[in-house]
Design a protein around this motif. Structure first.
Motif, mmCIF file in Angstrom:
data_model
loop_
_atom_site.group_PDB
_atom_site.id
_atom_site.type_symbol
_atom_site.label_atom_id
_atom_site.label_comp_id
_atom_site.label_asym_id
_atom_site.label_seq_id
_atom_site.Cartn_x
_atom_site.Cartn_y
_atom_site.Cartn_z
ATOM 1 N N GLU A 193 0.808 -1.215 0.000
ATOM 2 C CA GLU A 193 0.000 0.000 0.000
ATOM 3 C C GLU A 193 0.844 1.269 0.000
ATOM 4 O O GLU A 193 0.285 2.375 0.064
ATOM 5 C CB GLU A 193 -0.939 0.010 1.215
ATOM 6 C CG GLU A 193 -1.965 -1.095 1.231
ATOM 7 C CD GLU A 193 -2.990 -0.971 0.111
ATOM 8 O OE1 GLU A 193 -3.021 0.055 -0.583
ATOM 9 O OE2 GLU A 193 -3.771 -1.926 -0.070
ATOM 10 N N LEU A 194 2.171 1.157 -0.046
ATOM 11 C CA LEU A 194 3.026 2.327 0.078
ATOM 12 C C LEU A 194 2.660 3.451 -0.888
ATOM 13 O O LEU A 194 2.653 4.627 -0.488
ATOM 14 C CB LEU A 194 4.497 1.926 -0.099
ATOM 15 C CG LEU A 194 5.522 2.969 0.356
ATOM 16 C CD1 LEU A 194 5.405 3.228 1.857
ATOM 17 C CD2 LEU A 194 6.935 2.518 0.008
ATOM 18 N N PRO A 195 2.332 3.193 -2.165
ATOM 19 C CA PRO A 195 1.981 4.305 -3.060
ATOM 20 C C PRO A 195 0.750 5.100 -2.620
ATOM 21 O O PRO A 195 0.546 6.221 -3.082
ATOM 22 C CB PRO A 195 1.722 3.597 -4.397
ATOM 23 C CG PRO A 195 2.487 2.324 -4.313
ATOM 24 C CD PRO A 195 2.399 1.900 -2.881
ATOM 25 N N ARG A 196 -0.058 4.523 -1.730
ATOM 26 C CA ARG A 196 -1.253 5.230 -1.241
ATOM 27 C C ARG A 196 -1.037 5.880 0.108
ATOM 28 O O ARG A 196 -1.948 6.515 0.643
ATOM 29 C CB ARG A 196 -2.431 4.256 -1.139
ATOM 30 C CG ARG A 196 -3.287 4.197 -2.367
ATOM 31 C CD ARG A 196 -4.726 3.833 -2.014
ATOM 32 N NE ARG A 196 -4.858 2.551 -1.363
ATOM 33 C CZ ARG A 196 -5.765 2.301 -0.425
ATOM 34 N NH1 ARG A 196 -6.587 3.243 0.001
ATOM 35 N NH2 ARG A 196 -5.840 1.111 0.120
ATOM 36 N N ILE A 197 0.142 5.724 0.700
ATOM 37 C CA ILE A 197 0.397 6.212 2.063
ATOM 38 C C ILE A 197 1.101 7.563 2.008
ATOM 39 O O ILE A 197 2.048 7.746 1.234
ATOM 40 C CB ILE A 197 1.243 5.200 2.857
ATOM 41 C CG1 ILE A 197 0.490 3.868 2.969
ATOM 42 C CG2 ILE A 197 1.561 5.735 4.241
ATOM 43 C CD1 ILE A 197 1.312 2.753 3.600
ATOM 44 N N ALA A 198 0.638 8.504 2.807
ATOM 45 C CA ALA A 198 1.282 9.813 2.896
ATOM 46 C C ALA A 198 2.560 9.702 3.725
ATOM 47 O O ALA A 198 2.561 9.113 4.810
ATOM 48 C CB ALA A 198 0.335 10.826 3.528
ATOM 49 N N ALA A 199 3.641 10.274 3.212
ATOM 50 C CA ALA A 199 4.906 10.312 3.955
ATOM 51 C C ALA A 199 4.815 11.343 5.072
ATOM 52 O O ALA A 199 4.022 12.286 5.021
ATOM 53 C CB ALA A 199 6.051 10.645 3.017
ATOM 54 N N THR A 200 5.652 11.167 6.075
ATOM 55 C CA THR A 200 5.671 12.130 7.178
ATOM 56 C C THR A 200 7.047 12.795 7.253
ATOM 57 O O THR A 200 7.483 13.433 6.307
ATOM 58 C CB THR A 200 5.264 11.456 8.506
ATOM 59 O OG1 THR A 200 6.088 10.313 8.755
ATOM 60 C CG2 THR A 200 3.810 11.043 8.471
ATOM 61 N N GLU A 201 7.752 12.625 8.347
ATOM 62 C CA GLU A 201 8.942 13.448 8.608
ATOM 63 C C GLU A 201 10.235 12.766 8.163
ATOM 64 O O GLU A 201 10.368 11.538 8.219
ATOM 65 C CB GLU A 201 9.019 13.751 10.105
ATOM 66 C CG GLU A 201 10.124 14.706 10.495
ATOM 67 C CD GLU A 201 10.111 15.001 11.983
ATOM 68 O OE1 GLU A 201 10.700 16.017 12.386
ATOM 69 O OE2 GLU A 201 9.511 14.220 12.748
ATOM 70 N N TYR A 202 11.199 13.585 7.767
ATOM 71 C CA TYR A 202 12.573 13.111 7.593
ATOM 72 C C TYR A 202 13.259 13.217 8.947
ATOM 73 O O TYR A 202 13.509 14.312 9.447
ATOM 74 C CB TYR A 202 13.315 13.948 6.559
ATOM 75 C CG TYR A 202 14.709 13.447 6.276
ATOM 76 C CD1 TYR A 202 14.915 12.380 5.401
ATOM 77 C CD2 TYR A 202 15.815 14.008 6.912
ATOM 78 C CE1 TYR A 202 16.197 11.895 5.140
ATOM 79 C CE2 TYR A 202 17.098 13.539 6.665
ATOM 80 C CZ TYR A 202 17.280 12.480 5.786
ATOM 81 O OH TYR A 202 18.550 12.003 5.538
ATOM 82 N N GLN A 203 13.546 12.060 9.560
ATOM 83 C CA GLN A 203 14.060 12.044 10.929
ATOM 84 C C GLN A 203 15.552 11.712 10.950
ATOM 85 O O GLN A 203 16.000 10.744 10.316
ATOM 86 C CB GLN A 203 13.294 11.030 11.780
ATOM 87 C CG GLN A 203 11.838 11.415 12.011
ATOM 88 C CD GLN A 203 11.141 10.512 13.014
ATOM 89 O OE1 GLN A 203 11.668 9.492 13.439
ATOM 90 N NE2 GLN A 203 9.935 10.899 13.419
ATOM 91 N N THR A 204 16.281 12.538 11.670
ATOM 92 C CA THR A 204 17.707 12.294 11.868
ATOM 93 C C THR A 204 18.017 11.782 13.265
ATOM 94 O O THR A 204 19.092 11.231 13.498
ATOM 95 C CB THR A 204 18.502 13.593 11.625
ATOM 96 O OG1 THR A 204 18.031 14.610 12.504
ATOM 97 C CG2 THR A 204 18.331 14.053 10.171
ATOM 98 N N SER A 205 17.102 11.967 14.210
ATOM 99 C CA SER A 205 17.290 11.485 15.574
ATOM 100 C C SER A 205 15.943 11.018 16.120
ATOM 101 O O SER A 205 15.126 11.850 16.553
ATOM 102 C CB SER A 205 17.868 12.582 16.476
ATOM 103 O OG SER A 205 18.050 12.111 17.795
ATOM 104 N N PRO A 206 15.688 9.709 16.032
ATOM 105 C CA PRO A 206 16.537 8.628 15.532
ATOM 106 C C PRO A 206 16.760 8.724 14.021
ATOM 107 O O PRO A 206 15.987 9.366 13.311
ATOM 108 C CB PRO A 206 15.745 7.367 15.884
ATOM 109 C CG PRO A 206 14.315 7.829 15.928
ATOM 110 C CD PRO A 206 14.359 9.221 16.459
ATOM 111 N N ALA A 207 17.795 8.056 13.563
ATOM 112 C CA ALA A 207 18.212 8.158 12.162
ATOM 113 C C ALA A 207 17.366 7.232 11.291
ATOM 114 O O ALA A 207 17.815 6.178 10.821
ATOM 115 C CB ALA A 207 19.692 7.820 12.035
ATOM 116 N N ARG A 208 16.125 7.648 11.057
ATOM 117 C CA ARG A 208 15.186 6.823 10.299
ATOM 118 C C ARG A 208 15.057 7.274 8.852
ATOM 119 O O ARG A 208 14.434 6.593 8.044
ATOM 120 C CB ARG A 208 13.808 6.851 10.967
ATOM 121 C CG ARG A 208 13.800 6.357 12.398
ATOM 122 C CD ARG A 208 12.436 6.559 13.049
ATOM 123 N NE ARG A 208 11.410 5.772 12.403
ATOM 124 C CZ ARG A 208 10.091 5.938 12.591
ATOM 125 N NH1 ARG A 208 9.669 6.902 13.417
ATOM 126 N NH2 ARG A 208 9.221 5.179 11.977
#
Length: 588
Positions: A275-290
Motif C-alpha cells: 500500500e506504500l503508493p497510497r500512504i502519505a509520507a511524514t517526517e525526515y528524521q535524523t534522531s533517531p536516524a530513520r
C-alpha cells in the motif's frame, strides 16, 4: 489543486461506495437523509441516529445544506496546500470529508502525499505522489480513540471497571506512587502522569520488554485526580491493561473488535508495503536516524514498540474514519455490525472532567474543544487531533462529522499550526446548515473571521417616549466573541451597551450586556429598554470576535424598535458593516 469529489451531485466515489455502503448507491428505507432535521442547525437532535443509517454520497443540497460555505472551505484548503502562500502554507497535502444526516456532502483531496526526499530537498517532480481521497494517513493521536473503544468493549465484557485501580490488573503498575490510579483516570487524562515518557522509550531502553517496564515504572508528577494533563502515558498504560486482561495484543483487539466488523479495510497498524503508493509520507528524521518516514509510524515511542501502541500507530483513510464516526452517531452500530452498546457511547459523550473547566473529556474522546472543533463545538461534540495534522469531530446534535487528514510533518515538524483548517472545516459545515427565524421571515447573519467587528445600525430615530428594542438571536460563538446592543445620542461618536433581558432555552440570567456561547443551540428572545433620550437616537447590534477561535456566528431576526407600542421611524433603515448580510427566508 484540490480534487473535489462532491462539488456537484455527480462524483467519483468508488472506494467510499464500496467501503461505506456495501456498494449501495441509494439510502436504505428509514434513512434520515434530507428528511431528518432538513439541514437545520437550530433544531438539534436528541438521541442517536437510526441504527440502520449508512453513509451515502450526495451533494450538500441532498442533505438540506448550503453549498457556498463548503465550496469556500475547499478554496481555503487549496491555499493552505500551496507553497506560494508563504506563511499560509501549512501542509503538502490533505484529504477532507464532511457528512450530515448520513450524507457525505464533501470529500476532496489536494496537494501531495509524497513530495520531499529529505528535510529540505524536493523529489524530482515526476516522483511526487498526489494526495487522493483514498490516501492512507498516519493518524497519530487519533489512535487513542481506537484504544479507548477497545477499553469500552472490555468494560462491557466485565474484564475491567472504571473505578478499579490499574494495579489490580497489573500489580507492577503500583510502583512509584501509582497504586491509586484508576482506569477512568487513564481514559480522561487525570492520572497525574507527565505528558511523555522521560526518557523517551526509543532513547532510554534497548528492547520492547524494557520499554514496557519503563511504562509501568513511570512516576506521576501530580496526585491522581487532581489535575488534567494530556499524556501519552495514559494510553500506553491502557494498552498494557487491555493486553493483560484479554491475553491478546492491541492490534488484534482493534482488528477483531473494530476494523474487522466495520469493514475498515484500510485501517490498522503497520500498513502492508504493497500500500506504500497510497500512504502519505511524514517526517525526515535524523534522531533517531530513520530517514524519510513513509509507511511506518511517525511517533518515535510507538515505533520503539514495534508500531503498535496505545497512543499512536493507527493508519487510516477519510472513508474508513467516516464509518467509525457514523457508528458513534448510530449509537455503536453500523450496517448491522454492533461494536459498542448505546450506553458505552453515552459514556464517551459524558463529561467526566467537570472539575477541570475547559478540559471536558469523555472516556477516550475529547469534548467541546472549540480550538479545533470550530462551529461544531458543543457540550456533546466528540473528537480528537493528531500530531501529524489530523482531526476528527463528531457532532451528535446535528448528526454531522468533519474529518481532516494531512501530512503536515512532511518533511519537518517545524511547520505552522494546523488548527486553522481544523476549525475551518467545522465552521464551514456548521454554516452550511441552515437556521430559520422564529415564525419565519428574513434574518441577518454574521459568520465573520477572528479579530473583526461587524455592526448593524439603524438610521436616526425620532421618539418622544422611551424606546423598546426586541429581537430574536441565535448565537454560536466563542465565549469571548460578543454580541452587544448599543445606543448612541451623539450621531454615532460614542456608544453605550444596553442591559438585556433574555428568555428562551438556556438563556443567560440577570441583565447581561452581551451574548455569547455554544452550549445551547436555541433562539433567544431579547428585550432592551432604552432610556428616554434628549438627542437624536441610534441603535446598533455589534458583533466582535477576538483573533483566536470562532464559532458558527450570529443570526438576528424579527428586529423591532418601538415607542409606546408603535414602530419608531428610521428603525427599518439598517446599515450593515463588516460581515452582516441579510438572508431571505429558507435560504440559510
Amino acid at each position: 489543486m484540490r480534487i473535489p469529489a462532491l462539488t456537484a451531485a455527480v462524483a467519483l466515489f468508488t472506494s467510499l461506495t464500496l467501503s461505506l455502503a456495501g456498494g449501495a448507491a441509494a439510502a436504505p428505507a428509514g434513512h434520515p437523509g434530507a428528511h431528518g432535521n432538513g439541514g437545520r442547525f437550530d433544531r438539534p437532535y436528541t438521541g442517536f441516529a437510526p441504527p440502520g443509517t449508512v453513509l451515502r454520497r450526495g451533494s450538500p443540497r441532498d442533505a438540506g445544506l448550503e453549498a457556498a460555505p463548503i465550496e469556500a472551505f475547499e478554496r481555503q484548503m487549496a491555499g493552505w496546500e500551496d507553497p506560494a502562500a508563504g506563511a499560509g502554507y501549512l501542509f503538502p497535502g490533505a484529504t477532507t470529508l464532511m457528512a450530515h444526516d448520513g450524507v457525505v456532502v464533501e470529500r476532496s483531496a489536494g496537494g501531495y502525499a509524497v513530495k520531499y526526499a529529505d528535510g529540505t530537498t524536493e523529489l524530482p517532480q515526476d516522483q511526487w505522489i498526489p494526495a487522493r481521497t483514498d490516501t492512507i494517513y498516519d493518524l497519530a493521536s487519533l489512535s487513542k480513540l481506537f484504544t479507548s473503544i477497545v477499553a469500552m468493549q472490555q468494560l462491557e465484557a466485565g474484564r475491567i471497571d472504571l473505578d478499579t485501580p490499574v494495579a489490580h490488573y497489573i500489580p507492577e503498575f503500583a510502583a512509584n506512587g501509582k497504586a491509586d490510579i484508576t482506569v477512568e483516570q487513564l481514559l480522561t487524562h487525570t492520572s497525574g502522569f507527565d505528558a511523555d515518557p522521560v526518557p523517551s522509550l526509543w532513547q532510554g531502553y534497548s528492547d520492547i520488554p524494557s520499554r514496557e517496564k519503563a511504562i509501568l515504572d513511570a512516576k506521576p508528577i501530580h496526585a491522581p485526580g487532581t489535575t488534567y494533563l494530556y499524556s501519552d502515558l495514559n494510553m500506553l498504560s491502557m494498552q498494557l491493561v487491555l493486553e493483560k486482561v484479554t491475553g491478546r495484543p492491541l492490534d488484534t483487539l482493534v482488528r477483531d473488535g473494530i476494523t474487522g466488523p466495520l469493514h475498515m479495510t484500510d485501517t490498522g497498524y503497520n500498513p502492508p508495503a504493497a500500500e506504500l503508493p497510497r500512504i502519505a509520507a511524514t517526517e525526515y528524521q535524523t534522531s533517531p536516524a530513520r530517514g524519510m518516514v513513509w509507511g511506518q509510524v511517525h511517533d518515535e515511542n510507538s515505533w520503539a514498540l514495534g508500531g503498535v501502541a496505545g497512543h499512536a500507530g493507527v493508519f487510516s483513510t477519510a472513508d474508513d474514519l467516516a464509518v467509525l464516526a457514523q457508528t458513534v452517531l448510530n449509537g455503536g452500530t453500523y450496517a448491522g455490525h454492533r461494536i459498542l452498546s448505546q450506553n458505552s457511547v453515552r459514556l464517551m459523550e459524558q463529561n467526566f472532567n467537570q472539575a477541570f473547566p475547559g478540559d471536558s473529556h469523555g472516556l477516550g474522546f475529547e469534548l467541546d474543544q472549540i480550538w479545533y472543533m470550530g462551529g461544531l463545538s458543543g457540550p456533546q461534540s466528540l473528537g480528537h487531533t493528531g500530531y501529524t495534522g489530523t482531526s476528527l469531530v463528531i457532532d451528535p446534535q446535528s448528526r454531522s462529522f468533519a474529518i481532516l487528514l494531512s501530512n503536515r510533518v512532511h518533511p519537518s515538524r517545524t511547520t505552522p499550526s494546523t488548527n486553522p483548517p481544523r476549525r475551518a472545516i467545522g465552521v464551514a459545515l456548521s454554516q452550511a446548515m441552515r437556521v430559520a427565524a422564529p415564525g419565519g421571515g428574513p434574518l441577518w447573519f454574521s459568520g465573520q473571521p477572528g479579530g473583526t467587528t461587524s455592526t448593524l445600525t439603524t438610521g436616526p430615530l425620532t421618539a418622544t417616549a422611551p424606546v423598546a428594542v426586541d429581537f430574536s438571536a441565535f448565537v454560536n460563538t466563542e465565549s469571548t466573541d460578543l454580541l452587544t446592543l448599543e445606543d448612541s445620542t451623539d450621531g454615532g461618536a460614542t456608544w453605550q451597551a444596553l442591559p438585556l433581558n433574555v428568555t428562551g432555552e438556556g438563556a443567560p440570567a440577570g441583565s447581561p450586556t452581551s451574548l455569547s456561547g455554544q452550549s445551547v443551540r436555541a433562539w433567544w428572545h431579547v428585550h432592551a429598554q432604552v432610556p428616554q433620550q434628549s438627542g437624536p437616537l441610534q441603535i446598533r447590534w455589534r458583533y466582535a470576535t477576538d483573533p483566536v477561535y470562532e464559532g458558527r456566528g450570529v443570526d438576528l431576526a424579527r428586529l423591532s424598535v418601538t415607542s409606546c407600542g408603535h414602530p419608531v421611524p428610521g428603525a427599518g433603515q439598517l446599515a450593515p458593516t463588516g460581515a452582516w448580510q441579510q438572508v431571505a427566508p429558507g435560504s440559510r
